[in-house]
Write a protein that holds these residues in place. Sequence first.
Motif, PDB file in Angstrom:
ATOM      1  N   SER A 230       0.852  -1.190   0.000  1.00  0.00           N
ATOM      2  CA  SER A 230       0.000   0.000   0.000  1.00  0.00           C
ATOM      3  C   SER A 230       0.884   1.235   0.000  1.00  0.00           C
ATOM      4  O   SER A 230       1.692   1.401   0.920  1.00  0.00           O
ATOM      5  CB  SER A 230      -0.914   0.003   1.226  1.00  0.00           C
ATOM      6  N   PRO A 231       0.820   2.081  -1.043  1.00  0.00           N
ATOM      7  CA  PRO A 231      -0.067   1.980  -2.208  1.00  0.00           C
ATOM      8  C   PRO A 231       0.405   0.921  -3.198  1.00  0.00           C
ATOM      9  O   PRO A 231       1.602   0.823  -3.485  1.00  0.00           O
ATOM     10  CB  PRO A 231       0.029   3.374  -2.835  1.00  0.00           C
ATOM     11  N   LEU A 232      -0.521   0.140  -3.703  1.00  0.00           N
ATOM     12  CA  LEU A 232      -0.210  -0.911  -4.660  1.00  0.00           C
ATOM     13  C   LEU A 232       0.110  -0.307  -6.027  1.00  0.00           C
ATOM     14  O   LEU A 232      -0.489   0.690  -6.429  1.00  0.00           O
ATOM     15  CB  LEU A 232      -1.413  -1.849  -4.790  1.00  0.00           C
ATOM     16  N   ASP A 233       1.052  -0.912  -6.729  1.00  0.00           N
ATOM     17  CA  ASP A 233       1.369  -0.487  -8.090  1.00  0.00           C
ATOM     18  C   ASP A 233       0.309  -1.074  -9.030  1.00  0.00           C
ATOM     19  O   ASP A 233       0.525  -2.093  -9.693  1.00  0.00           O
ATOM     20  CB  ASP A 233       2.766  -0.957  -8.486  1.00  0.00           C
ATOM     21  N   GLU A 234      -0.836  -0.411  -9.091  1.00  0.00           N
ATOM     22  CA  GLU A 234      -1.934  -0.921  -9.903  1.00  0.00           C
ATOM     23  C   GLU A 234      -1.595  -0.893 -11.386  1.00  0.00           C
ATOM     24  O   GLU A 234      -2.072  -1.736 -12.154  1.00  0.00           O
ATOM     25  CB  GLU A 234      -3.207  -0.129  -9.624  1.00  0.00           C
ATOM     26  N   ALA A 240      -0.056  -6.448 -16.443  1.00  0.00           N
ATOM     27  CA  ALA A 240       0.023  -7.913 -16.414  1.00  0.00           C
ATOM     28  C   ALA A 240      -1.313  -8.536 -16.790  1.00  0.00           C
ATOM     29  O   ALA A 240      -1.371  -9.532 -17.524  1.00  0.00           O
ATOM     30  CB  ALA A 240       0.452  -8.373 -15.023  1.00  0.00           C
ATOM     31  N   ALA A 241      -2.400  -7.953 -16.297  1.00  0.00           N
ATOM     32  CA  ALA A 241      -3.731  -8.482 -16.594  1.00  0.00           C
ATOM     33  C   ALA A 241      -4.048  -8.403 -18.077  1.00  0.00           C
ATOM     34  O   ALA A 241      -4.707  -9.292 -18.634  1.00  0.00           O
ATOM     35  CB  ALA A 241      -4.775  -7.715 -15.789  1.00  0.00           C
ATOM     36  N   ARG A 242      -3.585  -7.349 -18.730  1.00  0.00           N
ATOM     37  CA  ARG A 242      -3.893  -7.138 -20.138  1.00  0.00           C
ATOM     38  C   ARG A 242      -2.921  -7.861 -21.076  1.00  0.00           C
ATOM     39  O   ARG A 242      -3.280  -8.210 -22.203  1.00  0.00           O
ATOM     40  CB  ARG A 242      -3.900  -5.641 -20.445  1.00  0.00           C
ATOM     41  N   GLU A 243      -1.708  -8.070 -20.625  1.00  0.00           N
ATOM     42  CA  GLU A 243      -0.660  -8.588 -21.513  1.00  0.00           C
ATOM     43  C   GLU A 243      -0.387 -10.077 -21.349  1.00  0.00           C
ATOM     44  O   GLU A 243       0.302 -10.666 -22.196  1.00  0.00           O
ATOM     45  CB  GLU A 243       0.639  -7.812 -21.272  1.00  0.00           C
ATOM     46  N   ALA A 262      -5.525  -7.652  -2.850  1.00  0.00           N
ATOM     47  CA  ALA A 262      -5.287  -6.339  -3.458  1.00  0.00           C
ATOM     48  C   ALA A 262      -5.248  -6.453  -4.984  1.00  0.00           C
ATOM     49  O   ALA A 262      -5.793  -5.608  -5.706  1.00  0.00           O
ATOM     50  CB  ALA A 262      -3.981  -5.754  -2.940  1.00  0.00           C
ATOM     51  N   VAL A 263      -4.585  -7.504  -5.493  1.00  0.00           N
ATOM     52  CA  VAL A 263      -4.502  -7.707  -6.939  1.00  0.00           C
ATOM     53  C   VAL A 263      -5.889  -7.982  -7.517  1.00  0.00           C
ATOM     54  O   VAL A 263      -6.270  -7.440  -8.568  1.00  0.00           O
ATOM     55  CB  VAL A 263      -3.521  -8.845  -7.268  1.00  0.00           C
ATOM     56  N   CYS A 264      -6.670  -8.814  -6.855  1.00  0.00           N
ATOM     57  CA  CYS A 264      -8.024  -9.113  -7.333  1.00  0.00           C
ATOM     58  C   CYS A 264      -8.882  -7.855  -7.384  1.00  0.00           C
ATOM     59  O   CYS A 264      -9.644  -7.649  -8.342  1.00  0.00           O
ATOM     60  CB  CYS A 264      -8.688 -10.155  -6.439  1.00  0.00           C
ATOM     61  N   GLU A 265      -8.766  -7.011  -6.377  1.00  0.00           N
ATOM     62  CA  GLU A 265      -9.528  -5.765  -6.357  1.00  0.00           C
ATOM     63  C   GLU A 265      -9.148  -4.877  -7.545  1.00  0.00           C
ATOM     64  O   GLU A 265     -10.008  -4.257  -8.180  1.00  0.00           O
ATOM     65  CB  GLU A 265      -9.287  -5.026  -5.049  1.00  0.00           C
ATOM     66  N   ALA A 266      -7.856  -4.833  -7.838  1.00  0.00           N
ATOM     67  CA  ALA A 266      -7.380  -3.972  -8.923  1.00  0.00           C
ATOM     68  C   ALA A 266      -7.865  -4.456 -10.286  1.00  0.00           C
ATOM     69  O   ALA A 266      -8.376  -3.677 -11.099  1.00  0.00           O
ATOM     70  CB  ALA A 266      -5.853  -3.893  -8.902  1.00  0.00           C
ATOM     71  N   VAL A 267      -7.725  -5.762 -10.551  1.00  0.00           N
ATOM     72  CA  VAL A 267      -8.090  -6.251 -11.881  1.00  0.00           C
ATOM     73  C   VAL A 267      -9.603  -6.316 -12.056  1.00  0.00           C
ATOM     74  O   VAL A 267     -10.116  -6.086 -13.158  1.00  0.00           O
ATOM     75  CB  VAL A 267      -7.433  -7.623 -12.184  1.00  0.00           C
ATOM     76  N   CYS A 268     -10.315  -6.609 -10.992  1.00  0.00           N
ATOM     77  CA  CYS A 268     -11.770  -6.696 -11.086  1.00  0.00           C
ATOM     78  C   CYS A 268     -12.357  -5.357 -11.512  1.00  0.00           C
ATOM     79  O   CYS A 268     -13.304  -5.290 -12.293  1.00  0.00           O
ATOM     80  CB  CYS A 268     -12.351  -7.131  -9.745  1.00  0.00           C
ATOM     81  N   ALA A 269     -11.764  -4.283 -11.040  1.00  0.00           N
ATOM     82  CA  ALA A 269     -12.297  -2.952 -11.326  1.00  0.00           C
ATOM     83  C   ALA A 269     -11.958  -2.470 -12.729  1.00  0.00           C
ATOM     84  O   ALA A 269     -12.730  -1.690 -13.309  1.00  0.00           O
ATOM     85  CB  ALA A 269     -11.756  -1.959 -10.300  1.00  0.00           C
ATOM     86  N   ALA A 270     -10.820  -2.901 -13.283  1.00  0.00           N
ATOM     87  CA  ALA A 270     -10.356  -2.270 -14.518  1.00  0.00           C
ATOM     88  C   ALA A 270      -9.979  -3.216 -15.647  1.00  0.00           C
ATOM     89  O   ALA A 270     -10.086  -2.837 -16.809  1.00  0.00           O
ATOM     90  CB  ALA A 270      -9.158  -1.363 -14.211  1.00  0.00           C
ATOM     91  N   ALA A 271      -9.515  -4.418 -15.327  1.00  0.00           N
ATOM     92  CA  ALA A 271      -9.052  -5.337 -16.376  1.00  0.00           C
ATOM     93  C   ALA A 271      -9.229  -6.774 -15.902  1.00  0.00           C
ATOM     94  O   ALA A 271      -8.254  -7.450 -15.576  1.00  0.00           O
ATOM     95  CB  ALA A 271      -7.589  -5.064 -16.731  1.00  0.00           C
TER      96      ALA A 271
END
Length: 324
Positions: A230-234, A240-243, A262-271
């Motif tokens: 925290s803060p996570l490097d979203e 990584a999620a896109r590539e 934290a990773v799941c929260e980030a990708v769920c929201a955007a990618a």
Amino acid sequence: MNWAELHAGSTRETYRRVLLELARADERIVCVDSDTGGLADTFGAELPLRYINVGIAEAHLLSLSAGLASTGLIPFANTMSAFATARAAEQLRNDVAAAGLSVRIVGSHGGLSAGHYGPTHHAPADLAVLRTMPNLTVLVPADTVETAYAVRASVQLPGPVFIRLGRSPTPLVYREPYPFTVGRAVELAAGNEVTLIATGPLPVGLALAARTSLSRQGISARVLNMHTISPLDEAAVLRAARETAGIVTVEDHLVAGGLGGAVCEAVCAAAPCPVARMGAATAHMDQVGDESELLALAGITEERIVQAAVRLVSPENRRADQRS
């Protein structure tokens, strides 16, 4: 401190050496101890007027440190991660984090690294607690080199900082200097098929070992060291999620609430992408052993990381992802 010195010992011992080095040059730095052992004979012996041992009283440790920070000092509050995030959680939240005070809480024995003491000293949920605290920067160095970087960087950061350390010596991840930046993940290895994101010394080592095994199977794995929770490097997570076909997270922590959460929260929201979380399934382990043994018992192993990555890049998974 020269480069060779950084290679020796555990993250905890490196932290103590670097803290004393910083304190010699900055009179604002104060060491507040909870009878953790070792600091009295090092920091306390050289700078006794800036060393305070409150005893085994973690709530008092954090409230006192908050008071010191309010006067412009930079206190480093030392305890075990389990006690900072459970026994003193109220003081951490109200006195330090909510107030935005420049206290550096150094929690040794993070995760299962206090395995030899038994479950009362385990901290498998510490990152989950810390991620809920306001204004709090959370750092988890991967080795002694990164520990030195993190401790030095923490002095310049605004607000409160938590540095999560282990106990025993762990292998090096870095063998040459690199540009450490708080909040920015380090790509330890390039890859375009699957991404392994790890935090902490042994998990990062497992991820690197898994990458080697995957390469033998012809699978290209990217490895990210997420030294800042925290803060996570979203941005790095979303790339990584896109590539790549999916992400495997590796941590000495529960599957819930830590890096994987934290990773799941980030990708769920955007990618949105598949995420396999390598962590402990239960918050209570009765077994006593060293960190590596307990990680294996919890199922956090190189073999399981490889299996999860192979599933993510399998044609069946790709077809399912396309259908969704």
